[in-house]
Design an enzyme around this catalytic site. Structure first.
Site, PDB file in Angstrom:
ATOM      1  N   ASP A 146      -6.999   8.052   2.734  1.00 30.22           N
ATOM      2  CA  ASP A 146      -6.486   6.880   2.014  1.00 30.22           C
ATOM      3  C   ASP A 146      -7.516   6.411   0.997  1.00 30.22           C
ATOM      4  OD1 ASP A 146      -4.895   4.675   1.270  1.00 30.22           O
ATOM      5  OD2 ASP A 146      -5.979   3.391   2.674  1.00 30.22           O
ATOM      6  N   GLY A 205      -8.892   0.593  -3.493  1.00 33.81           N
ATOM      7  CA  GLY A 205      -9.790   0.006  -4.474  1.00 33.81           C
ATOM      8  C   GLY A 205     -11.213  -0.109  -3.952  1.00 33.81           C
ATOM      9  N   ASN A 258     -12.264   1.026  -0.278  1.00 35.84           N
ATOM     10  CA  ASN A 258     -12.662   2.015   0.717  1.00 35.84           C
ATOM     11  C   ASN A 258     -12.001   3.367   0.542  1.00 35.84           C
ATOM     12  OD1 ASN A 258     -14.455   0.346   2.170  1.00 35.84           O
ATOM     13  ND2 ASN A 258     -12.714  -0.648   3.185  1.00 35.84           N
ATOM     14  N   GLY A 287      -2.067   3.995  -7.503  1.00 36.46           N
ATOM     15  CA  GLY A 287      -1.661   4.589  -8.786  1.00 36.46           C
ATOM     16  C   GLY A 287      -0.353   5.334  -8.698  1.00 36.46           C
ATOM     17  N   THR A 332      -4.315   1.759 -11.882  1.00 38.25           N
ATOM     18  CA  THR A 332      -4.758   0.506 -12.496  1.00 38.25           C
ATOM     19  C   THR A 332      -6.278   0.452 -12.394  1.00 38.25           C
ATOM     20  OG1 THR A 332      -4.526  -0.670 -10.415  1.00 38.25           O
ATOM     21  CG2 THR A 332      -2.658  -0.758 -11.944  1.00 38.25           C
ATOM     22  N   ASP A 380       0.165   4.949  -2.305  1.00 37.28           N
ATOM     23  CA  ASP A 380      -0.066   4.252  -1.030  1.00 37.28           C
ATOM     24  C   ASP A 380       1.150   3.462  -0.548  1.00 37.28           C
ATOM     25  OD1 ASP A 380      -0.404   2.479  -3.116  1.00 37.28           O
ATOM     26  OD2 ASP A 380      -2.462   1.932  -2.604  1.00 37.28           O
ATOM     27  N   CYS A 424      -1.632  -9.947 -15.261  1.00 38.75           N
ATOM     28  CA  CYS A 424      -1.645  -8.987 -14.164  1.00 38.75           C
ATOM     29  C   CYS A 424      -2.614  -7.853 -14.500  1.00 38.75           C
ATOM     30  CB  CYS A 424      -0.232  -8.447 -13.966  1.00 38.75           C
ATOM     31  SG  CYS A 424      -0.061  -7.325 -12.577  1.00 38.75           S
ATOM     32  N   CYS A 458      -2.027  -4.887 -14.549  1.00 36.77           N
ATOM     33  CA  CYS A 458      -1.319  -3.814 -15.258  1.00 36.77           C
ATOM     34  C   CYS A 458      -1.284  -4.045 -16.765  1.00 36.77           C
ATOM     35  CB  CYS A 458       0.105  -3.681 -14.719  1.00 36.77           C
ATOM     36  SG  CYS A 458       1.228  -4.997 -15.248  1.00 36.77           S
TER      37      CYS A 458
HETATM   38 ZN   LIG Z   1       1.801  -6.112 -13.276  1.00 33.61          ZN
END
Ligand SMILES: [Zn+2]
Ligand SMILES: [Ca+2]
Ligand SMILES: [Ca+2]
Ligand SMILES: [Zn+2]
Lengths: 328, 328
Positions: B19, B22, B24, B82, B95, B123, B185, B187
């Protein structure tokens, strides 16, 4: 008997299509190739009994005419506003646009009176079926149709089939919410794209501006306050009315964000805009996508439908596809 | 040779799950029944090369340990932030939460170094796969998972399978927009539910209140401004801080409206809330549904996930399902 067989082959395989809208009740004979052979229009009655009676009268008339037009009617397809259970041919629940139209079995009275198989689906879903068979959606695995008329409806084709959802309210695209607050909607909520961008929403804003004497520009006239509508708003904006422009900008942003939400949820390759306001919304929608959608969704195609009667054509396609595919 | 065969049977069929978040990088050995047999956690390196190297080191360690734990590793499943093309095992675009992680082929370096088949997905999609195999989604044809952690992710199961969309950005549920304007945001857009309701968004608001000395209530302390986070906001609201309550109310409304949009678009029968903030959002989400969703969507079930490691379990399920179903 050979001559009978030849006659039979020379007949055009056709469907009866019925479209139940907020204002009109329409019936059409539609051929396998999507030609509207003959069409009938009446005002949609306000009560359940009168409505069913008028549907039957119009269908019987059409069936009689079909014989002379050499059309063989294979079945009846019904497009209607509201949530529909297409398996059972039942309208579950409609908004205020159609009276006395909740928990209504359409299939049984029609099929027993007309002796034909009957299919029923939501008008937005029918529009998507029409695009799949006759329009821009031909051969496209994943696409969405969004129809801006009096209200806003839609249909989602995923892996070449409609999504109906677990309680038949998938693709209720008019009720995508794009504001924590926002104007009231016919559905009882507020901030839905229908409350910003539908014909009724634009008419509401046009009337509001007209009441304040802020709508009409030089050369524009309206005879009757009730006739003020979306077209006046668009005309006024074209003539430089900044209040009208601002209303249309918000309407375009709301619709565009509703579509961005569709892209981020199911990521279709194509969005088809349909209905009277489609051409007006094409550019605003493209602009909002370029500003607010994820990079991976930027290339989604946006097209304006070229079909004249998507709801009727989609209603017909339920009949025509079943008779050729044998699976529906 | 018979004794070897018996040994083979006595081994537990297992997957290596990876996994990439961001913060770990986690690797686990997970058995067919969803048991996390052994888990390894490291900080996720900031560069592509270091990251791939660390993944390989951790996987090799896990594979060595698996032998002693009598686990037979059938393959590697990777969950990552992602947009992912799962057919090719490629991360298309992430992102800012993960550096140097766009247009990255994960499958090739892993499968050639480890000599195992490799599956990769987003994820949020992995979390949905985990619910389908081990959680509330078992046997449910249409459901949605939405994960509120640092960001917001999600996955959509439709007819028992994930929806990936035409360019692999379906189920980007964090970027459902619920405001014409709204906060910025990650994004690049604004008004996304991630910008209102994620852990990062709540931390941003907590810091803002703390800067104005409006956050802490009697009995609350923070040692370091950087440690101010969503939990402080929730604590302050519980102690009667009306500013904190108002922030959380808006966050709950935004998430709830995002979910209403899901109901009106694909109409699942179940929404599973997952991630650290899930329990906190359960009631606000139910309330927004009751206020803003169509009648036909009112009965949608909302449940909080009971899985501890949905991303890892989902990554493992890609491996485990393939080996038993032979179709994926
Ligand atoms: Zn967004
Ligand atoms: Ca629909
Ligand atoms: Ca996802
Ligand atoms: Zn609405």
């Amino acid at each position: 008997c050979i001559s009978q067989d030849i006659d039979h082959i020379l007949e055009t395989q056709s469907a009866l299509a019925v479209d139940l809208g907020g204002t009109n009740l329409r019936v059409a004979i539609i051929s396998m190739k999507g030609k509207v052979v003959k069409k009938y229009v009446q005002l949609n009655p306000k009560t359940f009994e009168e409505r069913i009676e008028l549907i039957l009268t119009m269908c019987k008339q059409a069936m009689a005419d079909a014989v002379h037009l050499n059309c063989r009617i294979l079945g009846v397809g019904v497009s209607t506003g509201g949530r529909v259970n297409p398996q059972d041919g039942i309208v579950l629940h409609s908004t205020k646009l159609i009276n006395e139209w909740s928990s209504v079995d359409i299939r049984t009275p029609l099929s027993s009176a007309l002796h034909l198989p009957v299919w029923v689906d939501n008008d937005g879903n029918c529009a998507a079926l029409a695009e799949r068979k006759f329009g821009h959606g031909k051969g496209i695995e994943n696409f969405v149709t969004i129809i801006t008329g009096t209200g806003i409806g839609g249909g989602i084709i995923q892996h070449n089939e409609l999504i109906h959802g677990s309680t038949f309210c998938a693709a209720e695209l008019g009720h995508i919410v794009v504001s924590l607050e926002g104007p009231e909607c016919m559905c009882g909520s507020h901030g839905c794209i229908e409350a910003y961008s539908s014909g009724l929403a634009l008419q509401r804003e046009a009337k509001r501006l007209h009441d304040e004497d802020l709508l009409l520009m030089e050369g524009m006239t309206v005879n009757n306050k009730e006739q003020v509508n979306a077209i006046h708003l668009i005309d006024a904006a074209c003539l430089g009315n900044s209040k009208a422009e601002s209303v249309l900008h918000t309407a375009g942003t709301a619709l565009g964000l509703g579509i961005v939400n569709i892209l981020h949820m199911i990521n279709p390759s194509l969005v088809i805009l349909s209905g009277v306001l489609a051409a007006h919304y094409e550019n605003p929608v493209r602009q909002v996508i370029s500003q607010r959608a994820l990079l991976s969704a930027q290339d989604t195609k946006v097209m304006v439908s070229e079909l004249e009667d998507p709801a009727l054509l989609g209603a017909a396609s339920m009949v025509l596809d079943y008779t050729t595919r044998r699976t529906y």
